[in-house]
Design an enzyme around this catalytic site. Structure first.
Site, mmCIF file in Angstrom:
data_model
loop_
_atom_site.group_PDB
_atom_site.id
_atom_site.type_symbol
_atom_site.label_atom_id
_atom_site.label_comp_id
_atom_site.label_asym_id
_atom_site.label_seq_id
_atom_site.Cartn_x
_atom_site.Cartn_y
_atom_site.Cartn_z
ATOM 1 N N GLY A 80 0.814 -1.216 0.000
ATOM 2 C CA GLY A 80 0.000 0.000 0.000
ATOM 3 C C GLY A 80 0.848 1.267 0.000
ATOM 4 O O GLY A 80 0.373 2.331 0.413
ATOM 5 N N THR A 82 1.813 3.183 -2.472
ATOM 6 C CA THR A 82 1.246 4.214 -3.347
ATOM 7 C C THR A 82 0.110 4.944 -2.624
ATOM 8 O O THR A 82 -0.015 6.171 -2.684
ATOM 9 C CB THR A 82 0.697 3.549 -4.631
ATOM 10 O OG1 THR A 82 1.618 2.564 -5.076
ATOM 11 C CG2 THR A 82 0.427 4.555 -5.715
ATOM 12 N N TRP A 83 -0.695 4.180 -1.953
ATOM 13 C CA TRP A 83 -1.839 4.728 -1.217
ATOM 14 C C TRP A 83 -1.362 5.608 -0.060
ATOM 15 O O TRP A 83 -1.803 6.749 0.094
ATOM 16 C CB TRP A 83 -2.679 3.555 -0.692
ATOM 17 C CG TRP A 83 -4.019 3.903 -0.151
ATOM 18 C CD1 TRP A 83 -4.716 5.058 -0.344
ATOM 19 C CD2 TRP A 83 -4.836 3.051 0.659
ATOM 20 N NE1 TRP A 83 -5.929 4.982 0.296
ATOM 21 C CE2 TRP A 83 -6.025 3.758 0.915
ATOM 22 C CE3 TRP A 83 -4.691 1.763 1.178
ATOM 23 C CZ2 TRP A 83 -7.048 3.209 1.678
ATOM 24 C CZ3 TRP A 83 -5.711 1.225 1.940
ATOM 25 C CH2 TRP A 83 -6.883 1.938 2.179
ATOM 26 N N HIS A 141 11.885 1.228 1.383
ATOM 27 C CA HIS A 141 11.477 -0.158 1.678
ATOM 28 C C HIS A 141 12.444 -0.802 2.670
ATOM 29 O O HIS A 141 12.335 -1.984 2.961
ATOM 30 C CB HIS A 141 11.467 -0.993 0.392
ATOM 31 C CG HIS A 141 10.394 -0.599 -0.590
ATOM 32 N ND1 HIS A 141 9.094 -0.343 -0.212
ATOM 33 C CD2 HIS A 141 10.424 -0.451 -1.938
ATOM 34 C CE1 HIS A 141 8.385 -0.041 -1.299
ATOM 35 N NE2 HIS A 141 9.170 -0.090 -2.348
ATOM 36 N N ARG A 163 0.611 -4.898 5.412
ATOM 37 C CA ARG A 163 -0.566 -5.570 4.858
ATOM 38 C C ARG A 163 -0.440 -7.062 5.123
ATOM 39 O O ARG A 163 0.684 -7.588 5.217
ATOM 40 C CB ARG A 163 -0.553 -5.314 3.360
ATOM 41 C CG ARG A 163 -1.751 -5.748 2.614
ATOM 42 C CD ARG A 163 -1.575 -5.428 1.134
ATOM 43 N NE ARG A 163 -2.840 -5.583 0.449
ATOM 44 C CZ ARG A 163 -2.988 -5.487 -0.864
ATOM 45 N NH1 ARG A 163 -1.937 -5.230 -1.628
ATOM 46 N NH2 ARG A 163 -4.177 -5.648 -1.419
ATOM 47 N N SER A 171 -0.234 -9.562 -4.500
ATOM 48 C CA SER A 171 -0.001 -8.289 -5.173
ATOM 49 C C SER A 171 1.390 -8.274 -5.806
ATOM 50 O O SER A 171 1.568 -7.813 -6.944
ATOM 51 C CB SER A 171 -0.154 -7.147 -4.149
ATOM 52 O OG SER A 171 -0.043 -5.907 -4.772
ATOM 53 N N TYR A 229 -3.032 -1.885 6.330
ATOM 54 C CA TYR A 229 -3.775 -1.651 5.086
ATOM 55 C C TYR A 229 -5.255 -1.975 5.299
ATOM 56 O O TYR A 229 -6.143 -1.221 4.895
ATOM 57 C CB TYR A 229 -3.178 -2.548 3.995
ATOM 58 C CG TYR A 229 -3.768 -2.413 2.614
ATOM 59 C CD1 TYR A 229 -3.162 -1.594 1.662
ATOM 60 C CD2 TYR A 229 -4.917 -3.117 2.245
ATOM 61 C CE1 TYR A 229 -3.689 -1.490 0.375
ATOM 62 C CE2 TYR A 229 -5.449 -3.008 0.965
ATOM 63 C CZ TYR A 229 -4.834 -2.200 0.039
ATOM 64 O OH TYR A 229 -5.358 -2.093 -1.228
ATOM 65 N N LYS A 296 -6.423 -4.109 -7.843
ATOM 66 C CA LYS A 296 -7.748 -4.294 -7.253
ATOM 67 C C LYS A 296 -7.893 -3.591 -5.909
ATOM 68 O O LYS A 296 -8.956 -3.100 -5.552
ATOM 69 C CB LYS A 296 -7.986 -5.788 -7.026
ATOM 70 C CG LYS A 296 -8.487 -6.551 -8.215
ATOM 71 C CD LYS A 296 -8.590 -8.003 -7.795
ATOM 72 C CE LYS A 296 -9.715 -8.728 -8.431
ATOM 73 N NZ LYS A 296 -9.744 -10.143 -7.964
ATOM 74 N N GLY A 297 -6.815 -3.668 -5.130
ATOM 75 C CA GLY A 297 -6.836 -3.019 -3.816
ATOM 76 C C GLY A 297 -7.870 -3.605 -2.870
ATOM 77 O O GLY A 297 -8.527 -2.882 -2.140
HETATM 78 P P1 A3P Z 1 -3.363 -5.165 -5.268
HETATM 79 O O1 A3P Z 1 -2.288 -5.693 -6.155
HETATM 80 O O2 A3P Z 1 -3.813 -6.142 -4.245
HETATM 81 O O3 A3P Z 1 -4.500 -4.585 -6.016
HETATM 82 P P2 A3P Z 1 2.332 -0.722 -3.425
HETATM 83 O O4 A3P Z 1 1.786 0.640 -3.595
HETATM 84 O O5 A3P Z 1 3.051 -0.909 -2.121
HETATM 85 O O6 A3P Z 1 3.117 -1.150 -4.603
HETATM 86 O O7 A3P Z 1 1.081 -1.696 -3.303
HETATM 87 C C1 A3P Z 1 0.263 -1.926 -4.405
HETATM 88 C C2 A3P Z 1 -1.066 -2.410 -3.909
HETATM 89 O O8 A3P Z 1 -1.791 -1.320 -3.336
HETATM 90 C C3 A3P Z 1 -1.911 -2.951 -5.038
HETATM 91 O O9 A3P Z 1 -2.726 -3.958 -4.441
HETATM 92 C C4 A3P Z 1 -2.723 -1.730 -5.427
HETATM 93 O O10 A3P Z 1 -3.897 -2.019 -6.129
HETATM 94 C C5 A3P Z 1 -3.019 -1.151 -4.047
HETATM 95 N N1 A3P Z 1 -3.351 0.284 -4.089
HETATM 96 C C6 A3P Z 1 -2.790 1.245 -4.864
HETATM 97 N N2 A3P Z 1 -3.384 2.414 -4.645
HETATM 98 C C7 A3P Z 1 -4.362 2.203 -3.734
HETATM 99 C C8 A3P Z 1 -5.338 3.041 -3.124
HETATM 100 N N3 A3P Z 1 -5.451 4.310 -3.431
HETATM 101 N N4 A3P Z 1 -6.175 2.469 -2.224
HETATM 102 C C9 A3P Z 1 -6.087 1.166 -1.909
HETATM 103 N N5 A3P Z 1 -5.181 0.323 -2.456
HETATM 104 C C10 A3P Z 1 -4.325 0.837 -3.364
#
Ligand code: A3P
Length: 333
Positions: A80, A82-83, A141, A163, A171, A229, A296-297
């Site tokens: 998560g 990016t989130w 990281h 997470r 993921s 997460y 998918k998130g």
């Molecule tokens: P999934 O592959 O399960 O969909 P990171 O940012 O650490 O690379 O993690 C990527 C994961 O966070 C992916 O999960 C992605 O879809 C999810 N993600 C990205 N943006 C998000 C958001 N705004 N809200 C919730 N999940 C998010």
């Protein structure tokens, strides 16, 4: 595991004089792994570090001077990041931008937060960061144990998003098979789940990574905030208040009444960010298309990908590693 590689560090730069030092060539005896598509990985200070990140990480450890106002976002990849970047950026800068002129409309969250581990420019990390306005927002990281002493000893704050391991793994698998399709020819998801559980993957072992930040968050709650997460998904408003409070910029009653928290949560939601043109078409670095960071998130997507044997493997690891730590993850909502 192969032994005795040579690691060539890029020329280190003297922060004071902005001049190049003599080249540092480190002949290393670090264990090396080539199982991961981000190969080779080196086993450095207890974690598996992608070779292209290692010089920068060492440089950061050697030169970085933390400031009390710094904010560091720490995650295991695919947890998560990016989130969390978009949420922290939006919380901290909420008086500078409205949602209509918000930088997330034109930039991917990774472009807005300085990523320590990657080589950002020809300069070293300290120089890259020296002109940044406070609070300096950075991400890594790296595991907690490898963060520079100045980060640990200063008043700077660290937010870790973690997470559950099953969804983190799925993921990661989905991401890697997108950016390295050839990986599918070399590896099955079953084999890779074994590698993930054993820890020989990018910034693994997962278990040590999450436990490092978890334990520190219990011991020094003002220093490290541990956000799950799954909790952010389930109870975004509550977690956002906790996050803003921790960052020293809690939401006022007025802001709460105006619905500012809800606005940020909605703005940073997967569905909203995914639809931004920049995230549909742009690239952060040549190989990573922005759209790959938004899939998918969901909590519990692992049910669609993992066999009972794999689930049992994760279950065993969770019991073994998390026992007595107080750390638990929801694996479905
Ligand atoms: P999934 O592959 O399960 O969909 P990171 O940012 O650490 O690379 O993690 C990527 C994961 O966070 C992916 O999960 C992605 O879809 C999810 N993600 C990205 N943006 C998000 C958001 N705004 N809200 C919730 N999940 C998010």
């Amino acid at each position: 595991m192969e032994e005795h590689p040579k690691i060539t560090l890029f020329p280190s730069i003297d922060v004071e004089n902005n001049e190049k030092d003599s080249k540092i060539i480190v002949e290393s005896t670090l264990p090396r792994s080539t199982k991961h598509p981000r190969s080779p990985l080196y086993f450095y200070q207890g974690f598996w570090c992608p070779s292209d990140f290692l010089p920068n990480i060492i440089d950061f450890q050697n030169h970085f001077q933390a400031k009390d106002t710094d904010i560091i976002i720490a995650t295991k990849p695919k947890s998560g990041t990016t989130w969390l970047k978009s949420l922290v950026y939006s919380i901290v800068n909420r008086t500078r931008f409205t949602l209509s002129n918000h930088p997330l409309r034109t930039k991917n969250p990774h472009e807005l937060i300085f990523f320590i581990d990657a080589k950002n420019t020809e300069k070293n990390v300290s120089l890259d960061l020296s002109n940044m306005e406070p609070p300096r927002l950075m991400s890594t990281h790296m595991p907690y144990s490898s963060l520079p002493t100045s980060v640990k000893e200063s008043e700077c704050r660290i937010v870790c998003m973690a997470r559950n391991p099953l969804d983190t793994f799925v993921s990661m698998w989905k991401f890697l098979t997108q950016i390295h399709p050839e990986f599918l020819q070399q590896m099955t998801i079953d084999n890779f789940s074994e590698i993930f559980c054993n820890g020989e993957e990018s910034f693994g072992p997962y278990w040590d990574h999450v436990l490092g930040y978890w334990k520190e968050s219990l011991e020094r709650p003002n220093k490290v905030l541990f956000v799950k997460y799954e909790d952010m998904k389930e109870n975004g408003i509550f977690e956002m208040k906790r996050l803003a409070e921790f960052l020293g910029c809690g939401f006022s009653m007025e802001e709460e009444k105006q619905g500012v928290i809800e606005e940020i949560v909605k703005f940073c939601s997967l569905s909203n960010l995914k639809e931004m043109e920049v995230n549909k078409t742009g690239k952060v670095v040549p190989v990573f298309e922005n759209k790959l960071f938004f899939r998918k998130g969901e909590v519990g997507d692992w049910v669609n990908h993992l066999s009972p044997i794999m689930v049992e493997r994760f279950d065993r690891m969770m019991k073994e590693k998390f026992i007595g730590s107080g750390l638990e993850f929801k694996i479905s909502l």
